[in-house]
Enzyme design. Structure first.
Site, mmCIF file in Angstrom:
data_model
loop_
_atom_site.group_PDB
_atom_site.id
_atom_site.type_symbol
_atom_site.label_atom_id
_atom_site.label_comp_id
_atom_site.label_asym_id
_atom_site.label_seq_id
_atom_site.Cartn_x
_atom_site.Cartn_y
_atom_site.Cartn_z
ATOM 1 N N HIS A 18 1.081 -1.204 -0.076
ATOM 2 C CA HIS A 18 0.064 0.178 -0.081
ATOM 3 C C HIS A 18 0.741 1.182 0.068
ATOM 4 C CE1 HIS A 18 -3.881 2.025 1.493
ATOM 5 N NE2 HIS A 18 -2.949 3.024 1.194
ATOM 6 N N HIS A 20 1.538 5.414 -1.821
ATOM 7 C CA HIS A 20 0.840 6.452 -2.904
ATOM 8 C C HIS A 20 2.330 7.403 -3.295
ATOM 9 C CE1 HIS A 20 -3.313 6.762 -0.733
ATOM 10 N NE2 HIS A 20 -2.463 6.252 0.194
ATOM 11 N N LYS A 103 -9.704 -0.230 -5.285
ATOM 12 C CA LYS A 103 -9.607 0.452 -4.313
ATOM 13 C C LYS A 103 -10.954 1.196 -3.691
ATOM 14 C CE LYS A 103 -7.861 2.300 -0.283
ATOM 15 N NZ LYS A 103 -6.723 3.123 0.012
ATOM 16 N N HIS A 140 -10.388 1.256 2.287
ATOM 17 C CA HIS A 140 -10.163 2.429 3.256
ATOM 18 C C HIS A 140 -11.534 2.055 4.223
ATOM 19 C CE1 HIS A 140 -8.594 6.186 4.612
ATOM 20 N NE2 HIS A 140 -9.865 6.032 5.295
ATOM 21 N N HIS A 178 -4.668 -0.635 6.108
ATOM 22 C CA HIS A 178 -4.008 0.195 7.109
ATOM 23 C C HIS A 178 -5.011 0.204 8.275
ATOM 24 C CE1 HIS A 178 -6.606 3.131 5.173
ATOM 25 N NE2 HIS A 178 -5.841 3.274 4.289
ATOM 26 N N ASP A 251 1.434 2.567 3.741
ATOM 27 C CA ASP A 251 0.867 3.953 3.675
ATOM 28 C C ASP A 251 1.416 5.197 3.208
ATOM 29 O OD1 ASP A 251 -1.694 5.238 2.822
ATOM 30 O OD2 ASP A 251 -2.291 5.463 4.899
HETATM 31 C C1 NCD Z 1 -3.614 9.151 1.718
HETATM 32 C C2 NCD Z 1 -3.019 10.002 1.003
HETATM 33 O O1 NCD Z 1 -2.347 10.985 1.437
HETATM 34 O O2 NCD Z 1 -3.223 10.105 -0.448
HETATM 35 N N1 NCD Z 1 -3.353 9.588 3.321
HETATM 36 C C3 NCD Z 1 -3.306 9.206 4.482
HETATM 37 O O3 NCD Z 1 -3.521 9.657 5.557
HETATM 38 N N2 NCD Z 1 -3.190 7.771 4.551
HETATM 39 C C4 NCD Z 1 -4.972 8.712 1.487
HETATM 40 C C5 NCD Z 1 -5.194 7.399 2.449
HETATM 41 O O4 NCD Z 1 -4.832 6.252 2.111
HETATM 42 O O5 NCD Z 1 -6.178 7.450 3.444
HETATM 43 ZN ZN ZN Z 2 -3.250 5.151 1.581
#
Ligand code: NCD
Ligand code: ZN
Length: 348
Positions: A18, A20, A103, A140, A178, A251
């Site tokens: 996971h 970003h 997702k 989520h 998460h 995450d």
């Molecule tokens: C994530 C993001 O910034 O894209 N932020 C987070 O706090 N985890 C989005 C997410 O996975 O909830």
């Molecule tokens: Zn995330």
């Protein structure tokens, strides 16, 4: 239980289930950090606009590959952003394009989730197609009802959404992403083999006091938000229990520091610089370094039905100081624990 403190751990090369990676200059700035530690990563689709089609996922994958450092063999594993209107036939196209999962963001739950699902029942025909094609659903798991306290939204999601979903789609593989509460950990531990969960380093290492120590600390703010100590202990117990239902998903969610240190702070902790080191710290605190390899390198691919990695990496006991910040396009990006030291060093 580990006994003598080892100086070095040699592990099968891990994956991040996971992450970003963003896009454009931000992608260019962060992807190398993830590719340095991990062989593969599940790449979240919450761009603006989100990645909702197989064609968009293929194009995003090509941009990620183009942004990698020379010689990197990092493999991005692509996901689509599920909406109320994801067409059933997009699932076949997604599968053919190598997409591995969709997702589910409840609409409004977190960063860039406005296009998310308003009622999971609206997606049932698409979920049935995923179940048939063997695509996973990544969740989520927070309700968005403003009447529900922020700290209760995950536990309420378990009862209101997860339990009925599992009953309605028993053979859809679902990853509860998460997780942050003992309720979610207990739910996943007790569920059947089609349900698993990812755990972030911050939720294994910190409770919600970290957000408020000596003042408001925006770099500890992510969603789902850090919870009480009893929850952290339950998550650490789950991660180190030896159960194959729990695996690594950082995450890591980069936001420029000007956006974090702002009157409205974006949710997300950036951990890609020291991900495996943070997990090693958490597992060592639990006396369970011997459980780290399965968590980081076996349970994820086994659940996804993908091969385990071949290579090895090393964690050496060595104290180093994380940089205060790193470049993020034209801006700066502050890692969780930036400027502080950590007792393990990752060696590829
Ligand atoms: C994530 C993001 O910034 O894209 N932020 C987070 O706090 N985890 C989005 C997410 O996975 O909830
Ligand atoms: Zn995330």
């Amino acid at each position: 239980m580990s006994t003598a403190a080892p100086q070095e751990l040699v592990l099968t090369r891990p994956d991040d289930w996971h992450v970003h990676l963003r896009d454009e200059a931000a992608l260019q700035s962060v992807v190398a950090h993830t590719a340095h530690q991990f062989a593969r990563a599940i790449v979240m689709p919450n761009l603006r606009p989100p990645i909702t089609t197989a064609a968009q996922a293929a194009a995003y994958r090509a941009r990620i590959l183009a942004a990698l450092p020379e010689g990197s063999d990092f493999q991005p594993l692509m996901t689509l952003y599920l909406t109320d209107n994801t067409p059933v036939d997009e699932i076949k196209r997604a599968k053919d394009a190598g997409v591995v999962a969709l997702k589910l963001y409840p609409a409004g739950a977190t960063t860039n989730s406005d296009a998310g699902v308003t009622d999971i029942k609206k997606t049932y025909r698409t979920l049935e197609a995923m179940q048939r094609e063997g695509l996973l659903l990544l969740v989520h798991g927070e309700v968005t009802d403003p009447a529900i306290d922020v700290f209760d939204r995950e536990a309420v999601f378990v009862d209101q959404v997860m339990t009925p979903l599992r009953a309605d789609m028993p053979e859809l593989k679902v990853v509860f992403e998460h997780i942050t509460t003992k309720e979610a950990a207990q739910y996943v531990a007790g569920a059947d083999a089609y349900t698993a969960a990812t755990l972030t380093p911050q939720h294994l290492l910190y409770n919600r006091n970290a957000i408020f120590t000596g003042g408001l600390r925006p770099h500890y703010y992510c969603l789902p938000v850090l919870k009480r100590e009893e929850h952290r202990l339950a998550l650490l117990q789950a991660a180190t229990s030896g159960s194959n239902k729990f695996f690594l998903g950082t995450d890591s969610a980069p936001h420029a520091s000007v956006m974090k240190e702002n009157s409205v702070c974006g949710a997300g902790c950036f951990t890609a610089l020291s991900a495996l080191e943070l997990y090693a710290e958490a597992f060592e605190l639990a006396g369970a370094l011997d459980k780290l390899e399965a968590f980081a390198a076996f349970n994820g691919p086994d659940f996804y039905g993908l091969p385990r990695n071949q290579g090895r990496v090393t964690l050496r006991r060595e104290s180093w100081t994380l940089p205060d910040s790193v470049p993020f396009g034209e801006a700066r990006l502050k890692p969780l624990r930036g400027g502080e030291s950590i007792g393990w060093k990752f060696i590829p």
